[in-house]
Write a protein that holds these residues in place. Sequence first.
Motif, PDB file in Angstrom:
ATOM      1  N   MET A   1      52.380  -0.369  80.018  1.00 16.68           N
ATOM      2  CA  MET A   1      52.198   0.656  81.053  1.00 16.68           C
ATOM      3  C   MET A   1      51.881   2.028  80.432  1.00 16.68           C
ATOM      4  SD  MET A   1      52.455  -0.762  83.963  1.00 16.68           S
ATOM      5  CE  MET A   1      52.580   0.657  85.026  1.00 16.68           C
ATOM      6  N   LYS A   2      52.522   2.332  79.318  1.00 15.84           N
ATOM      7  CA  LYS A   2      52.305   3.650  78.710  1.00 15.84           C
ATOM      8  C   LYS A   2      51.016   3.707  77.892  1.00 15.84           C
ATOM      9  CE  LYS A   2      56.389   4.176  76.692  1.00 15.84           C
ATOM     10  NZ  LYS A   2      57.218   4.711  75.626  1.00 15.84           N
ATOM     11  N   ASN A   3      50.570   2.554  77.432  1.00 18.34           N
ATOM     12  CA  ASN A   3      49.408   2.508  76.542  1.00 18.34           C
ATOM     13  C   ASN A   3      48.107   2.505  77.342  1.00 18.34           C
ATOM     14  OD1 ASN A   3      47.646   2.058  74.375  1.00 18.34           O
ATOM     15  ND2 ASN A   3      47.837  -0.165  74.621  1.00 18.34           N
ATOM     16  N   ARG A   4      47.611   3.694  77.643  1.00 24.23           N
ATOM     17  CA  ARG A   4      46.335   3.849  78.343  1.00 24.23           C
ATOM     18  C   ARG A   4      45.264   4.295  77.342  1.00 24.23           C
ATOM     19  NH1 ARG A   4      47.898   1.363  81.400  1.00 24.23           N
ATOM     20  NH2 ARG A   4      45.880   0.446  81.083  1.00 24.23           N
ATOM     21  N   THR A   5      44.020   4.255  77.778  1.00 28.37           N
ATOM     22  CA  THR A   5      42.938   4.820  76.973  1.00 28.37           C
ATOM     23  C   THR A   5      42.896   6.328  77.177  1.00 28.37           C
ATOM     24  OG1 THR A   5      41.566   2.838  76.921  1.00 28.37           O
ATOM     25  CG2 THR A   5      40.413   4.947  76.796  1.00 28.37           C
ATOM     26  N   TYR A   6      42.969   7.072  76.072  1.00 26.56           N
ATOM     27  CA  TYR A   6      42.876   8.537  76.112  1.00 26.56           C
ATOM     28  C   TYR A   6      41.638   8.983  75.336  1.00 26.56           C
ATOM     29  CZ  TYR A   6      47.671   8.380  77.775  1.00 26.56           C
ATOM     30  OH  TYR A   6      48.793   8.121  78.506  1.00 26.56           O
ATOM     31  N   ARG A   7      40.969   9.991  75.877  1.00 26.57           N
ATOM     32  CA  ARG A   7      39.741  10.471  75.224  1.00 26.57           C
ATOM     33  C   ARG A   7      39.764  11.968  74.930  1.00 26.57           C
ATOM     34  NH1 ARG A   7      38.165   6.781  79.251  1.00 26.57           N
ATOM     35  NH2 ARG A   7      37.153   4.910  78.462  1.00 26.57           N
ATOM     36  N   ARG A   8      40.824  12.659  75.322  1.00 26.05           N
ATOM     37  CA  ARG A   8      40.973  14.084  74.988  1.00 26.05           C
ATOM     38  C   ARG A   8      42.329  14.275  74.329  1.00 26.05           C
ATOM     39  NH1 ARG A   8      39.724  16.867  80.610  1.00 26.05           N
ATOM     40  NH2 ARG A   8      40.586  14.885  81.327  1.00 26.05           N
ATOM     41  N   PHE A   9      42.327  15.062  73.254  1.00 28.12           N
ATOM     42  CA  PHE A   9      43.509  15.152  72.396  1.00 28.12           C
ATOM     43  C   PHE A   9      43.807  16.601  72.002  1.00 28.12           C
ATOM     44  CE2 PHE A   9      41.155  11.236  71.695  1.00 28.12           C
ATOM     45  CZ  PHE A   9      42.118  10.264  71.850  1.00 28.12           C
ATOM     46  N   TYR A  10      45.052  16.825  71.554  1.00 26.62           N
ATOM     47  CA  TYR A  10      45.383  18.077  70.871  1.00 26.62           C
ATOM     48  C   TYR A  10      44.899  17.911  69.432  1.00 26.62           C
ATOM     49  CZ  TYR A  10      48.362  19.165  74.876  1.00 26.62           C
ATOM     50  OH  TYR A  10      48.826  19.433  76.140  1.00 26.62           O
ATOM     51  N   GLN A  11      43.680  18.359  69.192  1.00 28.77           N
ATOM     52  CA  GLN A  11      43.042  18.090  67.894  1.00 28.77           C
ATOM     53  C   GLN A  11      43.823  18.700  66.735  1.00 28.77           C
ATOM     54  OE1 GLN A  11      38.841  18.918  68.029  1.00 28.77           O
ATOM     55  NE2 GLN A  11      38.581  18.815  65.825  1.00 28.77           N
ATOM     56  N   GLU A  12      44.549  19.788  67.030  1.00 27.81           N
ATOM     57  CA  GLU A  12      45.275  20.484  65.957  1.00 27.81           C
ATOM     58  C   GLU A  12      46.526  19.717  65.509  1.00 27.81           C
ATOM     59  OE1 GLU A  12      45.071  21.368  69.085  1.00 27.81           O
ATOM     60  OE2 GLU A  12      47.018  22.009  69.863  1.00 27.81           O
ATOM     61  N   VAL A  13      46.944  18.737  66.289  1.00 29.14           N
ATOM     62  CA  VAL A  13      48.128  17.945  65.900  1.00 29.14           C
ATOM     63  C   VAL A  13      47.690  16.889  64.875  1.00 29.14           C
ATOM     64  CG1 VAL A  13      49.947  16.385  66.692  1.00 29.14           C
ATOM     65  CG2 VAL A  13      49.252  18.336  68.117  1.00 29.14           C
ATOM     66  N   VAL A  14      48.210  17.058  63.668  1.00 31.39           N
ATOM     67  CA  VAL A  14      47.785  16.200  62.556  1.00 31.39           C
ATOM     68  C   VAL A  14      48.414  14.815  62.668  1.00 31.39           C
ATOM     69  CG1 VAL A  14      47.930  15.946  60.029  1.00 31.39           C
ATOM     70  CG2 VAL A  14      47.486  18.196  61.041  1.00 31.39           C
ATOM     71  N   VAL A  15      47.621  13.784  62.420  1.00 30.05           N
ATOM     72  CA  VAL A  15      48.149  12.424  62.278  1.00 30.05           C
ATOM     73  C   VAL A  15      48.071  12.104  60.784  1.00 30.05           C
ATOM     74  CG1 VAL A  15      47.839   9.991  62.878  1.00 30.05           C
ATOM     75  CG2 VAL A  15      47.344  11.768  64.587  1.00 30.05           C
ATOM     76  N   GLU A  16      49.239  11.890  60.182  1.00 33.91           N
ATOM     77  CA  GLU A  16      49.288  11.722  58.727  1.00 33.91           C
ATOM     78  C   GLU A  16      48.684  10.384  58.300  1.00 33.91           C
ATOM     79  OE1 GLU A  16      50.457  14.032  56.775  1.00 33.91           O
ATOM     80  OE2 GLU A  16      51.666  15.316  58.084  1.00 33.91           O
ATOM     81  N   HIS A  17      48.167  10.382  57.070  1.00 35.84           N
ATOM     82  CA  HIS A  17      47.613   9.143  56.481  1.00 35.84           C
ATOM     83  C   HIS A  17      48.663   8.027  56.478  1.00 35.84           C
ATOM     84  CE1 HIS A  17      44.745   6.999  53.932  1.00 35.84           C
ATOM     85  NE2 HIS A  17      45.790   6.582  53.249  1.00 35.84           N
ATOM     86  N   GLN A  18      49.918   8.413  56.184  1.00 36.79           N
ATOM     87  CA  GLN A  18      51.000   7.417  56.138  1.00 36.79           C
ATOM     88  C   GLN A  18      51.213   6.764  57.512  1.00 36.79           C
ATOM     89  OE1 GLN A  18      52.212   6.223  53.522  1.00 36.79           O
ATOM     90  NE2 GLN A  18      53.853   4.977  54.393  1.00 36.79           N
ATOM     91  N   MET A  19      51.026   7.533  58.569  1.00 34.34           N
ATOM     92  CA  MET A  19      51.132   6.993  59.933  1.00 34.34           C
ATOM     93  C   MET A  19      50.025   5.951  60.168  1.00 34.34           C
ATOM     94  SD  MET A  19      52.399   6.935  63.005  1.00 34.34           S
ATOM     95  CE  MET A  19      53.393   8.398  63.241  1.00 34.34           C
ATOM     96  N   LEU A  20      48.817   6.259  59.725  1.00 30.45           N
ATOM     97  CA  LEU A  20      47.715   5.312  59.894  1.00 30.45           C
ATOM     98  C   LEU A  20      48.002   4.020  59.121  1.00 30.45           C
ATOM     99  CD1 LEU A  20      44.616   7.709  59.636  1.00 30.45           C
ATOM    100  CD2 LEU A  20      45.793   6.898  61.693  1.00 30.45           C
ATOM    101  N   ARG A  21      48.569   4.168  57.951  1.00 26.12           N
ATOM    102  CA  ARG A  21      48.918   2.972  57.154  1.00 26.12           C
ATOM    103  C   ARG A  21      49.950   2.110  57.889  1.00 26.12           C
ATOM    104  NH1 ARG A  21      47.866   2.318  51.763  1.00 26.12           N
ATOM    105  NH2 ARG A  21      49.835   1.228  51.519  1.00 26.12           N
TER     106      ARG A  21
END
Length: 183
Positions: free
Chosen positions: A1-21
């Motif tokens: 239910m919470k996992n929707r498609t989003y196409r606009r973001f707070y671009q300044e909020v960094v997603v760390e490389h470790q999170m992607l891993r």
Amino acid sequence: MKNRTYRRFYQEVVVEHQMLRKLVDLARLSASAANLQPLKYVLSCEPQKNALIFPHLGWAGYLKDWQGPCEGERPSAYIIILNDTRISQSVDCDHGIAAQSILLGATEKGLGGCMIGTVQRQKLRKVLDIPSYCEILLVLALGKPKEQVVIENLDAAGDIKYWRDSDGKHHVPKRELDNIILD
Ligand SMILES: Cc1cc2nc3c(=O)[nH]c(=O)nc-3n(C[C@H](O)[C@H](O)[C@H](O)COP(=O)(O)O)c2cc1C
């Protein structure tokens, strides 16, 4: 239910490389046809690399008067899902499962994103120097969502096109349960 498609973001909020891993690790542990595990991944969370990826993506085909997120609302990160053709020529539906695992994990971490299949694949391969034995399957755009998305039932005409209202809220029509279960 919470996992929707989003196409606009707070671009300044960094997603760390470790999170992607960590997110790719969820995909790594997911189901794979014949357990071949042919998928490979390219990660991006630096602005310079993100800027190489963004121009090659197609956003929200049904929103004809919207060209995609503006600067400041673009994804903070990407995970590009590849098929290593040295392992498997055809990938079955592994990439869909991987994409969903990653987006569910992202949702749990307060992030959100979009699976993008409309990709200028040859150009993206070139700018990222992706080896020829890897086929680009899907791009996952990720970030901290900056839009509200609601799901609703299809209207009487049965229109499946998502739309955005005057407040910028994104509406996604879904077929009703009784209409998709045959027996
Ligand atoms: C395989 C696949 C490819 C998609 N490609 C794109 C795309 O190229 N661009 C885009 O903006 N959204 C794309 N989407 C997102 C869909 O438009 C979205 O899932 C749909 O509108 C339903 O919204 P929901 O995910 O919030 O339920 C894609 C989704 C899937 C599963």
